[in-house]
Design a protein around this motif. Structure first.
Motif, PDB file in Angstrom:
ATOM      1  N   VAL A 341       0.838  -1.194   0.000  1.00 37.88           N
ATOM      2  CA  VAL A 341       0.000   0.000   0.000  1.00 37.88           C
ATOM      3  C   VAL A 341       0.875   1.247   0.000  1.00 37.88           C
ATOM      4  CG1 VAL A 341      -1.982  -1.071   1.144  1.00 37.88           C
ATOM      5  CG2 VAL A 341      -0.167  -0.047   2.535  1.00 37.88           C
ATOM      6  N   LYS A 342       0.340   2.315  -0.572  1.00 38.26           N
ATOM      7  CA  LYS A 342       0.991   3.615  -0.507  1.00 38.26           C
ATOM      8  C   LYS A 342       0.389   4.428   0.630  1.00 38.26           C
ATOM      9  CE  LYS A 342       2.326   4.094  -5.373  1.00 38.26           C
ATOM     10  NZ  LYS A 342       2.205   4.900  -6.618  1.00 38.26           N
ATOM     11  N   LEU A 343       1.229   4.944   1.491  1.00 37.43           N
ATOM     12  CA  LEU A 343       0.786   5.754   2.616  1.00 37.43           C
ATOM     13  C   LEU A 343       1.196   7.203   2.378  1.00 37.43           C
ATOM     14  CD1 LEU A 343       1.901   3.466   5.595  1.00 37.43           C
ATOM     15  CD2 LEU A 343      -0.303   3.458   4.396  1.00 37.43           C
ATOM     16  N   GLN A 344       0.196   8.081   2.313  1.00 36.26           N
ATOM     17  CA  GLN A 344       0.510   9.503   2.249  1.00 36.26           C
ATOM     18  C   GLN A 344       0.582  10.026   3.680  1.00 36.26           C
ATOM     19  OE1 GLN A 344      -1.954  11.936  -0.301  1.00 36.26           O
ATOM     20  NE2 GLN A 344      -1.377  13.815   0.777  1.00 36.26           N
ATOM     21  N   LEU A 345       1.707  10.605   4.029  1.00 43.18           N
ATOM     22  CA  LEU A 345       1.956  11.057   5.394  1.00 43.18           C
ATOM     23  C   LEU A 345       2.108  12.567   5.452  1.00 43.18           C
ATOM     24  CD1 LEU A 345       4.791   8.529   6.395  1.00 43.18           C
ATOM     25  CD2 LEU A 345       2.308   8.171   6.540  1.00 43.18           C
ATOM     26  N   TRP A 346       1.815  13.112   6.620  1.00 40.25           N
ATOM     27  CA  TRP A 346       2.151  14.493   6.937  1.00 40.25           C
ATOM     28  C   TRP A 346       3.300  14.432   7.948  1.00 40.25           C
ATOM     29  CZ3 TRP A 346       1.073  19.010   4.788  1.00 40.25           C
ATOM     30  CH2 TRP A 346       1.361  20.180   5.491  1.00 40.25           C
ATOM     31  N   ARG A 347       4.484  14.876   7.493  1.00 41.63           N
ATOM     32  CA  ARG A 347       5.677  14.797   8.333  1.00 41.63           C
ATOM     33  C   ARG A 347       6.471  16.099   8.189  1.00 41.63           C
ATOM     34  NH1 ARG A 347       9.768   9.999   7.026  1.00 41.63           N
ATOM     35  NH2 ARG A 347       8.141   8.771   8.079  1.00 41.63           N
ATOM     36  N   ASP A 348       6.834  16.677   9.318  1.00 44.36           N
ATOM     37  CA  ASP A 348       7.638  17.905   9.313  1.00 44.36           C
ATOM     38  C   ASP A 348       6.991  18.987   8.452  1.00 44.36           C
ATOM     39  OD1 ASP A 348       9.495  16.634  10.935  1.00 44.36           O
ATOM     40  OD2 ASP A 348      10.677  15.923   9.228  1.00 44.36           O
ATOM     41  N   LYS A 349       5.657  19.091   8.597  1.00 45.62           N
ATOM     42  CA  LYS A 349       4.865  20.146   7.953  1.00 45.62           C
ATOM     43  C   LYS A 349       4.871  20.057   6.429  1.00 45.62           C
ATOM     44  CE  LYS A 349       5.218  23.299  11.862  1.00 45.62           C
ATOM     45  NZ  LYS A 349       5.493  24.674  12.321  1.00 45.62           N
ATOM     46  N   LYS A 350       5.019  18.829   5.914  1.00 44.40           N
ATOM     47  CA  LYS A 350       4.877  18.633   4.478  1.00 44.40           C
ATOM     48  C   LYS A 350       4.384  17.214   4.198  1.00 44.40           C
ATOM     49  CE  LYS A 350       9.755  17.399   3.797  1.00 44.40           C
ATOM     50  NZ  LYS A 350      11.027  17.775   3.122  1.00 44.40           N
ATOM     51  N   SER A 351       3.846  17.019   3.005  1.00 44.12           N
ATOM     52  CA  SER A 351       3.275  15.727   2.624  1.00 44.12           C
ATOM     53  C   SER A 351       4.318  14.877   1.914  1.00 44.12           C
ATOM     54  CB  SER A 351       2.068  15.948   1.709  1.00 44.12           C
ATOM     55  OG  SER A 351       1.542  14.711   1.260  1.00 44.12           O
ATOM     56  N   ILE A 352       4.428  13.605   2.318  1.00 40.56           N
ATOM     57  CA  ILE A 352       5.309  12.655   1.643  1.00 40.56           C
ATOM     58  C   ILE A 352       4.553  11.349   1.435  1.00 40.56           C
ATOM     59  CG2 ILE A 352       7.366  13.678   2.694  1.00 40.56           C
ATOM     60  CD1 ILE A 352       7.530  11.148   4.480  1.00 40.56           C
ATOM     61  N   VAL A 353       5.091  10.498   0.557  1.00 37.03           N
ATOM     62  CA  VAL A 353       4.468   9.194   0.287  1.00 37.03           C
ATOM     63  C   VAL A 353       5.507   8.099   0.492  1.00 37.03           C
ATOM     64  CG1 VAL A 353       3.375   7.726  -1.445  1.00 37.03           C
ATOM     65  CG2 VAL A 353       2.816  10.153  -1.350  1.00 37.03           C
ATOM     66  N   ILE A 354       5.124   7.063   1.249  1.00 44.14           N
ATOM     67  CA  ILE A 354       5.982   5.905   1.423  1.00 44.14           C
ATOM     68  C   ILE A 354       5.171   4.651   1.097  1.00 44.14           C
ATOM     69  CG2 ILE A 354       7.345   7.044   3.225  1.00 44.14           C
ATOM     70  CD1 ILE A 354       5.932   5.253   5.276  1.00 44.14           C
ATOM     71  N   GLU A 355       5.859   3.523   0.926  1.00 46.05           N
ATOM     72  CA  GLU A 355       5.179   2.254   0.688  1.00 46.05           C
ATOM     73  C   GLU A 355       5.348   1.338   1.891  1.00 46.05           C
ATOM     74  OE1 GLU A 355       6.596   0.566  -2.942  1.00 46.05           O
ATOM     75  OE2 GLU A 355       5.130   1.678  -4.153  1.00 46.05           O
ATOM     76  N   ALA A 356       4.313   0.563   2.165  1.00 44.41           N
ATOM     77  CA  ALA A 356       4.362  -0.411   3.262  1.00 44.41           C
ATOM     78  C   ALA A 356       3.728  -1.706   2.794  1.00 44.41           C
ATOM     79  CB  ALA A 356       3.630   0.121   4.486  1.00 44.41           C
ATOM     80  N   ILE A 357       4.171  -2.812   3.377  1.00 42.56           N
ATOM     81  CA  ILE A 357       3.578  -4.126   3.090  1.00 42.56           C
ATOM     82  C   ILE A 357       2.785  -4.566   4.317  1.00 42.56           C
ATOM     83  CG2 ILE A 357       4.039  -6.547   2.563  1.00 42.56           C
ATOM     84  CD1 ILE A 357       6.548  -5.645   1.106  1.00 42.56           C
TER      85      ILE A 357
END
Length: 374
Positions: A341-357
């Protein structure tokens, strides 16, 4: 969101009886009534009456005799008799008839200690029992085929404000029918005990009382939209705030229980904050109080492998916007282990995308006997 500040009472009680009837459930047309016109009120009343007449034969009362060891540290205590409600259903290709009810109605009782009271006053013992404490759903298999059964509705399509009827045995008064509306959907901020982790409730103002647990909540087509589970009350009786497990979740859990004997669930391995209040959102630089706030990441879990961190806010899973911590728990739980799955995160006041199984929750429980993970 803040958690509901009520005392919650699971709706089983210590009284039983058993009356219902037998006819085959069929659909009726939903009436769109204008309450300002007497003829429309009469049509709505007739719709209620038709649903009650057709569905009542599928509603059962349940009595469970629970051993002292399951209910009290005092081994000399007398067995506890607890009662609730249930509804008859059948899956295609299966033999026998299933009773859907709540786990807390029958928990601690063996199959021979459970009695199902049918419509025609017959008393049956289930030949098999499956239960899922995490969702509070249980299935009882009756070795008989010629029983009336109800059908499931698509609970994703139910609307706030829609009329519903609740069936059950409150205070041992079998075949009781009450009416109300769907007050809200996707309620998860309720505390119902340590074993219930999957919470995705429909809220209704239909009168539900102790003993109604496991009974069906139905639309005006006579279809099951939920299984009545809990009430929010200061007194222990109905106060117009009750909760039902949505039919889509019930159907999915029940099918897995019957087909494989247990429920498979996915997990990530994070501890989540109960809610993101406005102060948290502002502190994190967010414009909305949405998403699931990560408080901690458990080691050697899918979340740790994916690089999730404390204070991350999970905003999306693939294309699904995450509304709350409970929404994330339910969504990940419904995914199979091994899915990426792709996880859209809010980190350090900005949006990033990571992948997780997605991991296997059952295996994680066996391996990690620690705090509950989400």
């Amino acid at each position: 969101m803040r958690r509901v500040g009520f005392s919650f009472f699971l709706g089983a009680c210590a009284f039983v009886g058993g009356t219902a009837g037998t006819v085959i459930l069929s659909q009726i047309n939903t009436v769109h009534a204008d309450p300002r016109r007497p003829q429309d009120i009469q049509l709505l009343s007739e719709s209620f009456e038709q649903v009650a007449r057709r569905v009542s034969p599928t509603v059962v009362a349940i009595e469970a005799v629970k051993s002292p060891a399951a209910n009290s540290p005092n081994a000399k205590s007398k067995p506890v008799e607890e009662s609730g409600s249930g509804v008859l259903i059948r899956f295609e290709g299966m033999k026998g008839t299933l009773v859907i009810t709540n786990n807390h109605v029958i928990s601690g009782a063996k199959a021979e200690q459970i009695t199902v009271n049918l419509a025609d006053n017959r008393l049956l013992k289930p030949i098999k029992v499956w239960a899922d404490p995490e969702s509070d759903i249980a299935c009882l298999l009756l070795d008989i085929d010629n029983l009336p059964t109800a059908n499931f509705a698509d609970s994703d399509r139910i609307r706030v404000g829609q009329f519903v009827l609740a069936f059950g045995s409150p205070f041992g008064l079998n075949q009781t029918v009450t009416h109300g509306i769907i007050s809200a959907k996707e309620r998860g901020q309720v505390s119902l005990g340590t074993t219930i982790r999957i919470k995705e409730f429909l809220q209704t103002d239909a009168a539900i009382n102790p003993g109604s647990s496991g009974g069906p909540l139905l639309n005006l087509d006579g279809e099951i939209v939920g299984i009545n589970t809990a009430i929010a009350s200061h007194s222990g009786s109905n106060s117009g705030v009750a909760f039902s497990i949505p039919s889509n979740l019930v159907k999915r859990i029940a099918k897995q229980l019957v087909e494989r004997g247990s429920v498979t669930r996915g997990y990530l391995g994070v501890q989540l904050s109960g809610s993101i209040d406005p102060n948290d959102a502002l502190r994190l630089g967010m414009s909305k109080s949405e998403g699931a706030l990560v408080e901690a990441v458990y080691p050697e879990t899918p979340a740790a492998s994916a690089g999730l961190r404390a204070n991350d806010v999970i905003l999306k899973v693939d294309d699904v916007i995450i509304k709350s911590d409970n929404h994330l728990i339910n969504l990940i739980s419904a995914l199979p282990a091994g899915q990426k799955v792709k996880l859209q995160l809010w980190r350090d006041k900005k949006s990033i995308v990571i992948e997780a199984i997605v991991g296997d929750w059952e295996r994680a429980q066996a391996r990690l006997k620690a705090s509950p993970m989400n």
